[in-house]
Write a protein that holds these residues in place. Structure first.
Motif, PDB file in Angstrom:
ATOM      1  N   UNK A   1       0.788  -1.232   0.000  1.00 50.81           N
ATOM      2  CA  UNK A   1       0.000   0.000   0.000  1.00 50.81           C
ATOM      3  C   UNK A   1       0.817   1.276   0.000  1.00 50.81           C
ATOM      4  N   UNK A   2       2.089   1.177  -0.363  1.00 51.27           N
ATOM      5  CA  UNK A   2       2.959   2.344  -0.404  1.00 51.27           C
ATOM      6  C   UNK A   2       3.191   2.742  -1.866  1.00 51.27           C
ATOM      7  N   UNK A   3       3.018   4.005  -2.154  1.00 54.33           N
ATOM      8  CA  UNK A   3       3.255   4.536  -3.500  1.00 54.33           C
ATOM      9  C   UNK A   3       4.435   5.487  -3.476  1.00 54.33           C
ATOM     10  N   UNK A   4       5.147   5.517  -4.591  1.00 53.63           N
ATOM     11  CA  UNK A   4       6.201   6.521  -4.786  1.00 53.63           C
ATOM     12  C   UNK A   4       5.600   7.658  -5.601  1.00 53.63           C
ATOM     13  N   UNK A   5       5.717   8.864  -5.093  1.00 52.59           N
ATOM     14  CA  UNK A   5       5.326  10.061  -5.822  1.00 52.59           C
ATOM     15  C   UNK A   5       6.608  10.796  -6.186  1.00 52.59           C
ATOM     16  N   UNK A   6       6.862  10.917  -7.494  1.00 50.70           N
ATOM     17  CA  UNK A   6       8.051  11.612  -7.976  1.00 50.70           C
ATOM     18  C   UNK A   6       7.618  12.891  -8.669  1.00 50.70           C
ATOM     19  N   UNK A   7       8.197  14.002  -8.250  1.00 45.64           N
ATOM     20  CA  UNK A   7       7.947  15.300  -8.864  1.00 45.64           C
ATOM     21  C   UNK A   7       9.243  15.726  -9.542  1.00 45.64           C
TER      22      UNK A   7
END
Length: 172
Positions: A120-126
């Protein structure tokens, strides 16, 4: 362009958030969420290629800026949606209008990418491409934080993570 030029004009930030891709997408693209974290702007996206992207200041944002002697325009950021692939990827152009120096810089490009991982962990890359925008680059890098300009993208993403994981932003 050398590798050093690219490094100074492209900034990449990644945060891991225990939330669904849809929850992260909503927190980035819906004003009821963006009003609660970071600099509390009210986003307005037309989520299609060629659609408009605008950010309006909240009343508390306006009041705080004006109390420090900085008038706030009606639209503080605008741009164009280049790509929208909910809930995975959002690419926009970006220009900030908080002062004349920022408004004079060219549009930059921001890419948000959301990748679902295990448990349930997502990586958010900006990724923010800042060619020709040194003032904005310093702001979003957090370099001007000691002078009151805030902690930039790292701070905003950290605040977003807190809001999604524990239900409270830094200011709450």
């Amino acid at each position: 362009m050398t590798a050093n030029d690219v490094a100074s004009t492209t900034q990449v930030y990644r945060v891991y958030i225990k939330a669904t891709p849809q929850a992260i997408w909503d927190a980035i693209t819906k004003p009821e969420w963006t009003a609660r974290y970071g600099y509390t702007g009210l986003v307005d996206y037309e989520l299609r290629p060629g659609g408009a992207y605008k950010v309006y200041p909240t009343e508390p944002f306006k009041a705080a800026s004006e109390a420090q002697g900085y008038p706030v325009p009606e639209v503080i950021i605008d741009g164009e949606v280049l790509e929208a692939d909910p809930p995975r990827k959002l690419v926009t152009t970006f220009r900030m209008y908080l002062d004349p120096a920022l408004a004079a810089e060219p549009y930059t490009r921001i890419t948000h990418e959301i990748h679902e991982g295990a448990d349930g962990v997502c990586a958010l890359t900006l990724t923010h491409e800042l060619e020709g925008s040194p003032t904005l680059a310093n702001i979003v890098r957090g370099s001007l934080e000691p002078g009151g300009a805030g902690g930039g993208h790292a701070w905003v993403l950290s605040d977003l993570k807190s809001l999604l994981e524990i239900g409270k932003a830094f200011a709450e």
